[in-house]
Write a protein that holds these residues in place. Structure first.
Motif, PDB file in Angstrom:
ATOM      1  N   UNK A  87       0.859  -1.188   0.000  1.00  0.00           N
ATOM      2  CA  UNK A  87       0.000   0.000   0.000  1.00  0.00           C
ATOM      3  C   UNK A  87       0.892   1.234   0.000  1.00  0.00           C
ATOM      4  N   UNK A  88       0.281   2.401   0.204  1.00  0.00           N
ATOM      5  CA  UNK A  88       1.054   3.639   0.179  1.00  0.00           C
ATOM      6  C   UNK A  88       2.142   3.674   1.249  1.00  0.00           C
ATOM      7  N   UNK A  89       1.812   3.178   2.449  1.00  0.00           N
ATOM      8  CA  UNK A  89       2.737   3.304   3.582  1.00  0.00           C
ATOM      9  C   UNK A  89       3.239   1.983   4.133  1.00  0.00           C
ATOM     10  N   UNK A  90       2.627   0.873   3.716  1.00  0.00           N
ATOM     11  CA  UNK A  90       2.982  -0.408   4.326  1.00  0.00           C
ATOM     12  C   UNK A  90       3.238  -1.502   3.300  1.00  0.00           C
ATOM     13  N   UNK A  91       4.009  -2.470   3.762  1.00  0.00           N
ATOM     14  CA  UNK A  91       4.205  -3.730   3.054  1.00  0.00           C
ATOM     15  C   UNK A  91       3.759  -4.807   4.025  1.00  0.00           C
ATOM     16  N   UNK A  92       2.746  -5.568   3.654  1.00  0.00           N
ATOM     17  CA  UNK A  92       2.222  -6.614   4.515  1.00  0.00           C
ATOM     18  C   UNK A  92       2.668  -7.975   3.989  1.00  0.00           C
ATOM     19  N   UNK A  93       3.306  -8.749   4.840  1.00  0.00           N
ATOM     20  CA  UNK A  93       3.670 -10.117   4.497  1.00  0.00           C
ATOM     21  C   UNK A  93       2.677 -11.024   5.183  1.00  0.00           C
ATOM     22  N   UNK A  94       1.886 -11.714   4.405  1.00  0.00           N
ATOM     23  CA  UNK A  94       0.835 -12.560   4.957  1.00  0.00           C
ATOM     24  C   UNK A  94       1.283 -14.006   5.014  1.00  0.00           C
ATOM     25  N   UNK A  95       1.278 -14.543   6.217  1.00  0.00           N
ATOM     26  CA  UNK A  95       1.640 -15.936   6.415  1.00  0.00           C
ATOM     27  C   UNK A  95       2.822 -16.128   7.344  1.00  0.00           C
ATOM     28  N   UNK A  96       3.357 -15.021   7.856  1.00  0.00           N
ATOM     29  CA  UNK A  96       4.500 -15.112   8.772  1.00  0.00           C
ATOM     30  C   UNK A  96       4.501 -13.892   9.686  1.00  0.00           C
ATOM     31  N   UNK A 133      -2.389   0.187  11.658  1.00  0.00           N
ATOM     32  CA  UNK A 133      -1.517   1.119  12.385  1.00  0.00           C
ATOM     33  C   UNK A 133      -2.094   2.536  12.406  1.00  0.00           C
ATOM     34  N   UNK A 134      -3.395   2.653  12.675  1.00  0.00           N
ATOM     35  CA  UNK A 134      -4.105   3.931  12.749  1.00  0.00           C
ATOM     36  C   UNK A 134      -3.963   4.745  11.451  1.00  0.00           C
ATOM     37  N   UNK A 135      -3.834   4.045  10.331  1.00  0.00           N
ATOM     38  CA  UNK A 135      -3.691   4.715   9.050  1.00  0.00           C
ATOM     39  C   UNK A 135      -4.602   4.051   8.023  1.00  0.00           C
ATOM     40  N   UNK A 136      -5.305   4.887   7.238  1.00  0.00           N
ATOM     41  CA  UNK A 136      -6.122   4.364   6.153  1.00  0.00           C
ATOM     42  C   UNK A 136      -5.218   4.105   4.958  1.00  0.00           C
ATOM     43  N   UNK A 137      -5.333   2.921   4.392  1.00  0.00           N
ATOM     44  CA  UNK A 137      -4.453   2.490   3.307  1.00  0.00           C
ATOM     45  C   UNK A 137      -5.274   2.001   2.123  1.00  0.00           C
ATOM     46  N   UNK A 138      -4.627   1.933   0.968  1.00  0.00           N
ATOM     47  CA  UNK A 138      -5.241   1.408  -0.245  1.00  0.00           C
ATOM     48  C   UNK A 138      -4.253   0.441  -0.878  1.00  0.00           C
ATOM     49  N   UNK A 139      -4.727  -0.741  -1.264  1.00  0.00           N
ATOM     50  CA  UNK A 139      -3.866  -1.764  -1.863  1.00  0.00           C
ATOM     51  C   UNK A 139      -3.418  -1.266  -3.246  1.00  0.00           C
ATOM     52  N   UNK A 140      -2.095  -1.157  -3.396  1.00  0.00           N
ATOM     53  CA  UNK A 140      -1.530  -0.737  -4.687  1.00  0.00           C
ATOM     54  C   UNK A 140      -1.147  -1.934  -5.550  1.00  0.00           C
ATOM     55  N   UNK A 141      -0.593  -2.961  -4.895  1.00  0.00           N
ATOM     56  CA  UNK A 141      -0.218  -4.167  -5.634  1.00  0.00           C
ATOM     57  C   UNK A 141      -0.161  -5.367  -4.699  1.00  0.00           C
ATOM     58  N   UNK A 142      -0.223  -6.523  -5.310  1.00  0.00           N
ATOM     59  CA  UNK A 142      -0.135  -7.782  -4.567  1.00  0.00           C
ATOM     60  C   UNK A 142       0.900  -8.641  -5.268  1.00  0.00           C
ATOM     61  N   UNK A 143       1.874  -9.090  -4.508  1.00  0.00           N
ATOM     62  CA  UNK A 143       2.964  -9.901  -5.072  1.00  0.00           C
ATOM     63  C   UNK A 143       2.907 -11.324  -4.551  1.00  0.00           C
TER      64      UNK A 143
END
Length: 143
Positions: A87-96, A133-143
């Protein structure tokens, strides 16, 4: 941002964390194995049991973190092991689960499959909005 470079950054952080854990285990191992001739203060012996318990806990934690490192290394070539949402401010790793840190001025967060928020985040698609994290985000890409 490429999947491989993100995962390599996470692997580097995980290796640093493992070094810290190995050092801590070693310190508690020494503290829990005091010889009578090595100390003059009898109170040092009273802390041996506590140090040994902490050593065992850290050794278990070390094993868990080594498994995470292995999963990260395997996920470079296997997208099914780890989903990455950017997203704009975060990178989320799902599964770990990993401690959060910064990659290219974005906060990188690992979310375990057992975390309550996992299902909600895992169902996101490009363009979806979410709050973390108290921030509104929008998904930019999914890898």
């Amino acid at each position: 941002m490429r999947r491989q470079s993100i995962i390599e950054s996470v692997i580097d952080k995980q290796k640093e964390f493992l070094k810290t854990l190995v050092k801590s285990v070693s310190q508690y191992k020494v503290a829990s194995d005091i010889d009578e001739d090595d100390t003059i203060d009898p109170e040092d012996f009273s802390h041996q049991t506590e140090a040994k318990e902490m050593q065992f806990r850290l050794e278990e934690h070390l094993k868990e973190e080594e498994i995470k490192l292995s999963k990260l290394e395997k996920s470079i070539d296997n997208e099914k092991l780890l989903r990455i949402i950017i997203s704009e401010k975060t990178i989320l790793l799902l599964g770990i689960s990993i401690p959060k840190f910064e990659i290219d001025s974005k906060t990188c967060i690992g979310i375990s499959e057992t975390a309550p928020i996992f299902q909600k985040i895992n169902s996101l698609t490009i363009g979806d909005e979410f709050r973390i994290l108290q921030s509104d985000e929008k998904v930019l890409s999914i890898l």
